[in-house]
Design a protein around this motif. Structure first.
Motif, short mmCIF file in Angstrom:
data_model
loop_
_atom_site.label_atom_id
_atom_site.label_comp_id
_atom_site.label_asym_id
_atom_site.label_seq_id
_atom_site.Cartn_x
_atom_site.Cartn_y
_atom_site.Cartn_z
N THR A 37 0.84 -1.19 0.00
CA THR A 37 0.00 0.00 0.00
C THR A 37 0.88 1.24 0.00
OG1 THR A 37 -1.81 -1.09 1.18
CG2 THR A 37 -1.74 1.31 1.28
N ASN A 38 0.69 2.09 -0.98
CA ASN A 38 1.40 3.36 -1.08
C ASN A 38 0.80 4.31 -0.03
OD1 ASN A 38 2.02 6.10 -1.85
ND2 ASN A 38 2.55 5.37 -3.90
N THR A 94 -0.62 7.81 -1.45
CA THR A 94 -1.87 7.81 -2.22
C THR A 94 -2.98 7.00 -1.56
OG1 THR A 94 -1.26 5.86 -3.53
CG2 THR A 94 -0.53 8.02 -4.34
N ARG A 128 -3.33 3.97 -2.19
CA ARG A 128 -3.70 2.99 -3.22
C ARG A 128 -2.71 1.82 -3.24
NH1 ARG A 128 -5.22 7.07 -8.29
NH2 ARG A 128 -7.00 8.09 -7.24
N ALA A 129 -3.14 0.76 -3.89
CA ALA A 129 -2.29 -0.42 -4.00
C ALA A 129 -1.08 -0.15 -4.88
CB ALA A 129 -3.10 -1.59 -4.56
N ALA A 142 -4.91 -1.76 1.08
CA ALA A 142 -5.49 -1.25 -0.16
C ALA A 142 -6.13 -2.32 -1.02
CB ALA A 142 -4.41 -0.51 -0.97
N ASP A 143 -5.58 -3.54 -1.01
CA ASP A 143 -6.10 -4.59 -1.89
C ASP A 143 -5.73 -5.95 -1.32
OD1 ASP A 143 -7.21 -5.99 -3.95
OD2 ASP A 143 -5.84 -5.28 -5.51
N LYS A 188 -6.85 -7.02 -10.10
CA LYS A 188 -5.55 -6.81 -10.74
C LYS A 188 -5.25 -7.96 -11.70
CE LYS A 188 -1.17 -5.70 -11.45
NZ LYS A 188 -0.79 -4.70 -12.50
N ASN A 231 -4.47 10.08 2.94
CA ASN A 231 -4.96 9.05 2.02
C ASN A 231 -4.80 7.65 2.62
OD1 ASN A 231 -5.75 10.84 -0.06
ND2 ASN A 231 -3.63 10.99 -0.76
N ALA A 268 -7.74 4.94 3.43
CA ALA A 268 -7.67 3.54 3.01
C ALA A 268 -7.95 2.60 4.18
CB ALA A 268 -6.29 3.25 2.41
N ARG A 324 -11.08 -0.01 4.37
CA ARG A 324 -10.57 -1.35 4.10
C ARG A 324 -11.66 -2.41 4.18
NH1 ARG A 324 -6.14 -5.05 7.42
NH2 ARG A 324 -6.02 -6.69 5.81
N TYR A 356 -14.08 -2.40 1.11
CA TYR A 356 -13.55 -2.95 -0.13
C TYR A 356 -13.23 -4.44 -0.01
CZ TYR A 356 -13.42 1.69 -2.16
OH TYR A 356 -13.80 2.91 -2.66
#
Length: 290
Positions: free
Chosen positions: A115-116, A119, A121-122, A164-165, A171, A211, A215, A219, A222
């Motif tokens: 996870t960034n 951002t 995001r993943a 994030a994912d 993906k 951010n 996330a 979490r 998502y």
């Protein structure tokens, strides 16, 4: 276009279930061309691509008999609940050697999800040349928020990919993978509850990373949407999901007997499901899977 892939959920020490599944697959020479893992799933992924059955079990279970690598003492000393230096430096480079040569020469695609923190995001990381960056990517993918420090990869602060994912099926589909085996570490029907305590802590610790806070807040939403998608794809026969059929262990479990039983369950379950697995893949041993 990669036709068949393996998607590996994390879950801390619950990852021994995945290790059991993959060890049986490796014994049967079942290697898929596309592998993506998150957190403990990332650790399982690299051992799968380096073709080292039993290594994850040795690192996660067998070494516990010599001394635990998880606990509050590491959190107080190194600001991490796990002894990350041991896991991602001493283990692969000294005690339980990681086969870098086999990993780097492999034609398999291996993606590690992190996870960034900038951002929220993943970040999907790959590495086929540098030993230090590979283990650093594994470390970033496995560094839980709150109980682990951020890890810089290419100058970007990162944390556990599960934020994030958690299960990157989207993906894989985006990358053109049509037949996916998804290995989860939770039972059928599990849904993640909303973050409360961890969110309060995150708002204090990560004020400079709005951010990332967002996330962490989102979490569960998502994750649960991903589970709904997977269950729908599974009903329609588009994915094969392998998940525990017994009560799962804690993500910080340090009882050797408990972890061994959970590992063995993964191994035996993979054996029971192998005919269905190769049927789903259309796999022929002499041809492999592309």
């Amino acid at each position: 276009m990669k036709r068949a892939g393996m998607i590996l959920e994390g879950g801390g020490t619950r990852g021994v279930f995945t290790a059991g599944v993959l060890d049986y697959f490796m014994e049967q020479k079942l290697y898929l061309p596309y592998v993506i893992g998150v957190s403990a799933g990332a650790c399982n992924a690299v051992n799968y691509v380096s073709r080292q059955p039993g290594r994850m079990k040795t690192c996660t279970i067998d070494f516990l008999e010599a001394g635990s690598y998880v606990g509050l003492k590491y959190l107080l000393k190194n600001h991490s609940l796990f002894n990350m230096d041991l896991i991602f430096d001493v283990f692969p480079n000294k005690i339980i050697p990681f086969d870098y040569d086999t990993f780097f020469s492999s034609e398999q695609t291996c993606i590690l999800g992190a996870t960034n923190c900038l951002t929220g995001r993943a970040a999907y990381l790959t590495e086929k040349n540098e030993r230090i960056r590979l283990m650093n990517a594994c470390l970033a993918s496995s560094s839980l928020p709150i109980v682990s420090p951020m890890v810089e990869v290419d100058g970007i602060p990162m944390l556990d990919g599960g934020v994030a994912d958690s299960v990157p099926i989207q993906k894989a589909l985006h990358d053109g993978v049509k037949k996916n085996i998804v290995i989860l570490t939770r039972q059928l029907g599990y849904r993640k509850p909303p973050a409360k305590k961890s969110l309060r802590m995150a708002r204090i610790m990560y004020q400079k990373y709005p951010n990332l806070i967002r996330a962490i807040k989102n979490r569960a939403y998502y994750y649960n949407r991903t589970m709904e998608l997977l269950e729908d794809l599974e009903r329609r026969g588009h994915v094969l999901v392998l998940r525990p059929q017994v009560p799962v262990v804690k993500n910080t479990e340090d009882d050797v007997a408990v972890l061994t039983d959970f590992y063995n369950h993964g191994y035996e379950y993979a054996k029971d499901m192998f005919s269905r697995t190769i049927s789903f893949l259309g796999w022929e041993p002499e041809k492999g899977v592309s």
